[in-house]
Design a protein around this motif. Structure first.
Motif, PDB file in Angstrom:
ATOM      1  N   UNK A  92     -15.240  60.036  78.871  1.00 35.04           N
ATOM      2  CA  UNK A  92     -15.618  58.705  78.410  1.00 35.04           C
ATOM      3  C   UNK A  92     -14.553  57.691  78.824  1.00 35.04           C
ATOM      4  N   UNK A  93     -14.998  56.482  79.090  1.00 33.69           N
ATOM      5  CA  UNK A  93     -14.075  55.394  79.439  1.00 33.69           C
ATOM      6  C   UNK A  93     -13.171  55.750  80.617  1.00 33.69           C
ATOM      7  N   UNK A  94     -13.717  56.434  81.619  1.00 37.86           N
ATOM      8  CA  UNK A  94     -12.950  56.761  82.818  1.00 37.86           C
ATOM      9  C   UNK A  94     -12.873  55.488  83.664  1.00 37.86           C
ATOM     10  N   UNK A  95     -11.665  54.971  83.870  1.00 34.15           N
ATOM     11  CA  UNK A  95     -11.488  53.678  84.537  1.00 34.15           C
ATOM     12  C   UNK A  95     -10.925  53.882  85.945  1.00 34.15           C
ATOM     13  N   UNK A  96     -11.626  53.333  86.939  1.00 34.31           N
ATOM     14  CA  UNK A  96     -11.166  53.359  88.322  1.00 34.31           C
ATOM     15  C   UNK A  96     -10.689  51.971  88.713  1.00 34.31           C
ATOM     16  N   UNK A  97      -9.614  51.935  89.485  1.00 33.77           N
ATOM     17  CA  UNK A  97      -9.056  50.658  89.936  1.00 33.77           C
ATOM     18  C   UNK A  97      -9.540  50.356  91.352  1.00 33.77           C
ATOM     19  N   UNK A  98      -9.632  49.072  91.682  1.00 31.04           N
ATOM     20  CA  UNK A  98     -10.030  48.692  93.024  1.00 31.04           C
ATOM     21  C   UNK A  98      -9.573  47.294  93.369  1.00 31.04           C
ATOM     22  N   UNK A 108     -17.536  53.885  76.085  1.00 25.04           N
ATOM     23  CA  UNK A 108     -17.871  54.152  74.689  1.00 25.04           C
ATOM     24  C   UNK A 108     -18.666  52.970  74.139  1.00 25.04           C
ATOM     25  N   UNK A 109     -19.369  53.156  73.030  1.00 28.50           N
ATOM     26  CA  UNK A 109     -20.123  52.037  72.432  1.00 28.50           C
ATOM     27  C   UNK A 109     -19.242  50.827  72.148  1.00 28.50           C
ATOM     28  N   UNK A 110     -17.995  51.073  71.727  1.00 27.72           N
ATOM     29  CA  UNK A 110     -17.093  49.956  71.437  1.00 27.72           C
ATOM     30  C   UNK A 110     -16.796  49.136  72.693  1.00 27.72           C
ATOM     31  N   UNK A 111     -16.584  49.843  73.814  1.00 26.15           N
ATOM     32  CA  UNK A 111     -16.308  49.149  75.079  1.00 26.15           C
ATOM     33  C   UNK A 111     -17.545  48.383  75.543  1.00 26.15           C
TER      34      UNK A 111
END
Length: 756
Positions: A178-184, A409-412
């Motif tokens: 969950x909430x896996x963040x990729x940068x670009x 996630x629902x919060x995000x």
């Protein structure tokens, strides 16, 4: 023994093992025995990815008690390094490698030589196959080839649950974090949410070991013939976009399509016992590994071309044809791709396509220009797409901060929805200014125009309330065509644009192709690719050399504007004579039309873009000949700083608000005071509120920007006291502060000017 015969011997024996009815662990044990015997290796081991770590699943030659006991993290030890980098290691002395990690329970201390290859599934390493010897030696190329082919077969057998039982299941699928963040790198700003869709859907290979090698060879021959016919046909289509291929690589595609070396390597893979699909995938894997070792961007581009062509061949031979565009989008979508051509992007349903995420991509890429015109946010240079994104994942794209969040996630999701709603509220506020003229607080009228390049863009003229089109990029029609667009096609486009604009002015920039905007039908004239394409054979330089191109465009524009006003702008003017030569082409065509009693424009205005710094020192010569001049801040910045915008290391390095840029722009504005020349900016700089504030303060009164920026800039203009701002900018340019951006932000805050 050749690599093909070594691999075929192993695959034949593996086929026999798979036909047996023994349990999975016994099959794995037999597999390592077969590989060790076939390569006369003292050790053969298989590590598989389980619960995030590489676990020793089978071995011949190491301590059998280490099986299911020895575990290595990704990146740990030699096996972990192979899995992390998806690379092959071939070492005469394993202990000399900096990543060597000793595991006493394996009893491997007596072995010196080591070779290992990744077991790859869906472009992820799910295991490692390695061999070892007591004597220090590097393994022969034929042995490495055999290992790589065997590893590929193992990946498919593992994926089909033929070598691993239910209790020992390995990590084949992407970990759903969950909430896996990729940068670009932000290529087109914006916010978007939707479900992940891959531009090229994955092809599943059901059978890897060939039953009839000659039959597989014939399948590949037929696929090659069909692919070559398709590539040849692309060059004959009136619209290149129908083929769904990258416009700028057609000639390279043809070269690879007929390359005997590529087809020979696929044939050799079939000789080793692989099916047609598996052979193509085997050669493709080898290409990917080579790509990871290439530093030369031009060579890397060529390898990517071969990758794209391999995908086409694989789809033909497997019968799994088409991209996500041809299959149709069924819901709000964030599109994921290695790269895209502009024609490919235009194939997608704009109502469903909310954003694009690219593994590659640069600020100057054709697709970015088109995406910006379409209003689609784009994030580029995002690594890990294939290993962390699953089809259908919920995705939040923040192409402002430069991130993409997978499975939020629902919060995000709620936080994003709130932020998105605020953005929509602001947009609604800006929309209310559509019919309001942008006057500063002290009564100066600022001209706010929009940039365009597609016929569909013209609908934004009324919606945004722009004063007109300050830059119509005529090259879009050239970029999405497989042949030079004929005059009648150009004429229809230009006439439609003028009809849509009504009484509002449109400035047509003559075609800016060549260099980094390569088109296949001109490649043969270019010869070798430019080392520095942005500073190469492009724009007006190309048009003047290929005079027929500019003549056709000139006549199309003159005829389209018959009975109306026409504004023409020449790009990439370096010296006054280039402007004179470009204008002469139009004047010659104008005389030609008059002699034939054709309807011609009532008035014609000629202008040019200031992108090349040298032109600034010749404005006293050129200005009397111009009706208007527009500064192209994108190219100008990279030329002033000798910094390629396509280079991710430099893309964000040089600030538009640096004293060097602002002083240069201020000198240009000052040099034109008293001249009867309208001065404007048509680069991205003018569409950013803080940068636009600086431009107003140094004398610029005309801005041409993306349609989405028209409302925000209008609102900004109405809050500015131009007199006060000009005085402050003059002081700052005389004695620049340490951080011009921060100072301007503070000044704006003190004057209640929102810059968000």
């Amino acid at each position: 023994m050749s690599a093909a015969s070594s691999a075929r011997q192993i695959l034949t024996r593996l086929h026999e093992v798979m036909a047996g009815r023994t349990h999975a662990q016994h099959k794995l044990d037999r597999v390592v025995e077969i590989i060790a015997e076939s390569l006369t290796s003292e050790v053969c081991s298989i590590y598989l990815l389980r619960e995030g770590a590489l676990e020793l699943y089978a071995t011949q030659g190491l301590n059998p008690e280490a099986v299911h006991v020895t575990r290595l993290a990704i990146g740990e030890g030699l096996a972990g390094t192979i899995a992390q980098n998806i690379e092959t290691l071939n070492l005469a002395e394993a202990k000399a490698h900096p990543d060597f990690a000793y595991r006493p329970e394996t009893g491997e201390e007596k072995f010196h030589s080591f070779a290992g290859v990744p077991i790859v599934y869906r472009e992820r390493a799910v295991g490692v196959l390695c061999v070892q010897h007591v004597e220090p030696r590097r393994y022969e190329d034929v042995e490495i080839e055999a290992l790589q082919t065997t590893a590929m077969v193992l990946s498919e057998l593992i994926a089909h649950k033929e070598l691993v039982d239910e209790e020992g299941q390995i990590d084949l699928e992407i970990a759903h974090i969950e909430n896996d963040v990729l940068q670009g790198l932000t290529l087109v700003k914006g916010l978007a949410a939707g479900r992940a869709v891959f531009h090229q859907p994955r092809i599943e290979i059901d059978q890897v070991v060939a039953e009839d090698i000659e039959a597989e060879r014939q399948r590949v021959y037929r696929a090659f013939d069909k692919m070559r016919d398709q590539i040849d046909a692309l060059g004959k289509e009136p619209e290149f976009g129908k083929g769904g291929e990258h416009v700028e690589v057609l000639e390279t595609y043809k070269m690879f399509a007929y390359d005997e070396g590529w087809s020979r390597r696929i044939n050799e893979a079939i000789d080793s016992g692989l099916t047609a699909e598996a052979a193509i995938e085997r050669v493709q894997q080898r290409t990917r590994m080579r790509m990871r070792e290439i530093d030369d961007p031009l060579l890397a581009d060529r390898m990517h071309d071969l990758e794209d062509l391999s995908n086409r061949l694989l789809r033909i031979v497997s019968g799994q044809l088409g991209t996500a565009a041809t299959q149709g989008l069924r819901r709000d979508t964030i599109l994921f791709a290695r790269n895209l051509g502009p024609a490919e992007l235009l194939e997608y349903d704009r109502r469903r396509l909310k954003g694009v995420v690219l593994e590659e991509g640069s600020l100057t890429a054709h697709v970015v220009i088109v995406a910006r015109a379409m209003g689609v946010p784009v994030l580029g240079r995002v690594s890990g797409i294939r290993t962390r994104v699953a089809e259908g994942d919920e995705v939040i794209l923040d192409a402002v901060e430069g991130t993409v969040t997978l499975r939020p996630t629902p919060q995000v999701v709620d936080a994003f929805a709130t932020r998105f709603a605020k953005t929509r509220e602001k947009q609604a506020t800006y929309a209310e200014l559509r019919d309001v003229e942008p006057f500063t607080r002290d009564g100066t009228r600022i001209t706010v125009m929009m940039n365009a390049g597609l016929r569909d863009d013209m609908s934004a003229l009324a919606m945004s309330g722009a004063d007109g089109v300050g830059l119509f990029r005529t090259e879009f029609q050239f970029l999405v065509s497989s042949t030079l667009p004929q005059r009648d096609r150009q004429l229809r486009l230009y006439r439609d644009v003028l009809d849509a604009a009504g009484d509002k002015p449109v400035v047509f920039r003559t075609v800016d192709i060549g260099g980094d905007k390569a088109v296949p039908y001109l490649d043969s004239a270019v010869g070798e690719r430019d080392e520095n394409p942005a500073m190469g054979w492009r724009a007006l330089r190309l048009s003047l050399e290929r005079e027929g191109l500019l003549k056709a465009q000139a006549r199309a524009l003159l005829e389209a504007a018959g009975g109306r006003s026409l504004s023409v702008m020449f790009p990439m003017v370096s010296e006054p004579w280039e402007f004179d030569a470009g204008k002469q082409v139009f004047e010659d065509q104008l005389r030609f039309l008059r002699e034939r009693r054709k309807l011609v424009p009532e008035t014609i205005e000629y202008g040019c873009m200031l992108e090349v710094p040298a032109l600034a020192d010749a404005l006293d010569i050129l200005a009397p000949k111009l009706s208007f001049i527009s500064v192209g801040t994108n190219d100008l910045t990279q030329f002033l700083f000798a910094a390629d915008r396509a280079n991710p290391k430099l893309a964000e390095r040089y600030d538009w608000l640096s004293p060097a840029i602002l002083r240069f722009l201020a000198r240009v504005a000052q040099s034109l005071v008293g001249q009867n020349v309208r001065l404007g900016v048509c680069g991205e700089m003018g569409g950013r509120r803080l940068e636009a504030l600086a431009l107003l303060g140094i004398g610029y009164r005309r801005l041409s920007i993306t349609p989405a920026a028209v409302g925000p800039i209008k609102e900004l203009v109405r809050k500015v006291d131009l007199n006060e701002l000009t005085q402050q900018m003059t002081r700052w340019l005389a004695t620049p502060p340490g951080d011009m951006r921060a100072e301007l932000q503070r000044w704006a805050a003190q004057h209640d000017i929102d810059l968000d």
